[in-house]
Motif scaffolding. Structure first.
Motif, mmCIF file in Angstrom:
data_model
loop_
_atom_site.group_PDB
_atom_site.id
_atom_site.type_symbol
_atom_site.label_atom_id
_atom_site.label_comp_id
_atom_site.label_asym_id
_atom_site.label_seq_id
_atom_site.Cartn_x
_atom_site.Cartn_y
_atom_site.Cartn_z
ATOM 1 N N PRO A 14 0.774 -1.260 -0.248
ATOM 2 C CA PRO A 14 0.130 -0.015 -0.019
ATOM 3 C C PRO A 14 1.007 1.285 0.049
ATOM 4 C CG PRO A 14 -0.544 -1.439 1.872
ATOM 5 C CD PRO A 14 0.567 -2.067 1.184
ATOM 6 N N ALA A 15 0.382 2.315 -0.585
ATOM 7 C CA ALA A 15 1.079 3.685 -0.576
ATOM 8 C C ALA A 15 1.234 4.078 0.838
ATOM 9 C CB ALA A 15 0.386 4.540 -1.667
ATOM 10 N N SER A 16 2.287 4.803 1.117
ATOM 11 C CA SER A 16 2.411 5.390 2.206
ATOM 12 C C SER A 16 1.757 6.647 2.242
ATOM 13 C CB SER A 16 3.879 5.650 2.550
ATOM 14 O OG SER A 16 4.479 6.805 1.599
ATOM 15 N N PRO A 17 1.430 7.384 3.185
ATOM 16 C CA PRO A 17 0.605 8.668 3.499
ATOM 17 C C PRO A 17 1.457 9.532 2.550
ATOM 18 C CG PRO A 17 0.633 7.801 5.497
ATOM 19 C CD PRO A 17 1.373 6.854 4.622
ATOM 20 N N ARG A 18 3.046 9.777 2.734
ATOM 21 C CA ARG A 18 3.693 10.778 1.964
ATOM 22 C C ARG A 18 3.250 10.398 0.477
ATOM 23 N NH1 ARG A 18 7.862 10.463 -1.189
ATOM 24 N NH2 ARG A 18 8.459 8.353 -0.310
ATOM 25 N N ARG A 19 3.419 9.182 -0.170
ATOM 26 C CA ARG A 19 3.197 8.935 -1.337
ATOM 27 C C ARG A 19 1.795 9.443 -1.936
ATOM 28 N NH1 ARG A 19 4.491 9.415 -6.342
ATOM 29 N NH2 ARG A 19 3.576 7.720 -7.620
ATOM 30 N N LEU A 20 0.855 9.272 -0.892
ATOM 31 C CA LEU A 20 -0.675 9.533 -1.372
ATOM 32 C C LEU A 20 -0.442 11.145 -1.494
ATOM 33 C CD1 LEU A 20 -2.508 7.419 1.085
ATOM 34 C CD2 LEU A 20 -2.358 7.136 -1.431
ATOM 35 N N ARG A 21 0.177 11.871 -0.705
ATOM 36 C CA ARG A 21 0.140 13.279 -0.838
ATOM 37 C C ARG A 21 0.914 13.728 -2.146
ATOM 38 N NH1 ARG A 21 -0.649 18.414 2.385
ATOM 39 N NH2 ARG A 21 0.241 19.665 1.044
ATOM 40 N N GLU A 22 1.955 13.061 -2.566
ATOM 41 C CA GLU A 22 2.580 13.247 -3.773
ATOM 42 C C GLU A 22 1.489 13.282 -4.835
ATOM 43 O OE1 GLU A 22 6.039 10.809 -3.521
ATOM 44 O OE2 GLU A 22 7.074 12.074 -1.942
ATOM 45 N N ASN A 23 0.833 12.228 -4.993
ATOM 46 C CA ASN A 23 -0.175 11.970 -5.762
ATOM 47 C C ASN A 23 -0.979 13.166 -6.236
ATOM 48 O OD1 ASN A 23 0.914 9.360 -6.315
ATOM 49 N ND2 ASN A 23 -0.735 8.361 -5.332
ATOM 50 N N GLU A 24 -1.706 13.649 -4.866
ATOM 51 C CA GLU A 24 -2.451 14.714 -4.757
ATOM 52 C C GLU A 24 -1.733 15.949 -5.395
ATOM 53 O OE1 GLU A 24 -3.367 14.130 -0.831
ATOM 54 O OE2 GLU A 24 -5.309 12.811 -1.681
ATOM 55 N N ASP A 25 -0.652 16.221 -4.921
ATOM 56 C CA ASP A 25 0.236 17.577 -5.365
ATOM 57 C C ASP A 25 0.297 17.523 -6.770
ATOM 58 O OD1 ASP A 25 0.448 18.624 -2.774
ATOM 59 O OD2 ASP A 25 2.432 17.585 -2.548
ATOM 60 N N PHE A 26 0.669 16.277 -7.329
ATOM 61 C CA PHE A 26 0.758 16.223 -9.034
ATOM 62 C C PHE A 26 -0.425 16.729 -9.456
ATOM 63 C CE2 PHE A 26 0.252 13.706 -12.767
ATOM 64 C CZ PHE A 26 1.151 14.394 -13.531
ATOM 65 N N MET A 27 -1.646 15.973 -9.060
ATOM 66 C CA MET A 27 -2.808 16.512 -9.733
ATOM 67 C C MET A 27 -3.270 17.878 -9.563
ATOM 68 S SD MET A 27 -3.644 13.635 -11.302
ATOM 69 C CE MET A 27 -4.915 14.203 -12.156
ATOM 70 N N GLU A 28 -2.939 18.596 -8.427
ATOM 71 C CA GLU A 28 -2.802 20.077 -8.159
ATOM 72 C C GLU A 28 -2.161 20.663 -9.290
ATOM 73 O OE1 GLU A 28 -2.496 23.801 -5.128
ATOM 74 O OE2 GLU A 28 -1.604 21.861 -4.767
#
Length: 109
Positions: A10-24
């Protein structure tokens, strides 16, 4: 919401945030280009546009229609993101508001 193939952890919380930052960042680039095109064609610069959902799911390409000025107002706070209902993950964000078919969430990771 976030799906992980069986062979990947599973993705780490940091990786999840990186995905969201990329979409922004992608949404901001589209918004800026859209403003240029609308100005060149003398169109309403604040006509609603289909921004990408900024959830943690790297495969999500669903759209959220909102005015570019509203999108910009939300993102004046760098920890706020726009997501479709049901795409929020309590381990990385909390819902702060719901508007016209989308959520505004605050990231805490």
């Amino acid at each position: 919401m976030t799906t992980t193939p069986p062979h990947q952890p599973p993705a780490s919380p940091r990786r999840l945030r990186e995905n969201e930052d990329f979409m922004e960042r992608l949404n901001r680039a589209m918004k800026d280009r859209l403003a240029e095109v609308r100005e060149a064609h003398d169109e309403d610069p604040d006509e609603p546009f289909g921004f990408f959902c900024e959830c943690s799911d790297v495969d999500c390409r669903r759209r959220i229609r909102l005015e570019p000025s509203r999108y910009e107002a939300i993102h004046r706070d760098p920890d706020l993101f726009v997501l479709l209902p049901g795409h929020e993950l309590p381990e990385v964000e909390s819902v702060v508001d719901q508007e016209f078919g989308y959520l505004i969430v605050r990231k805490f990771v």
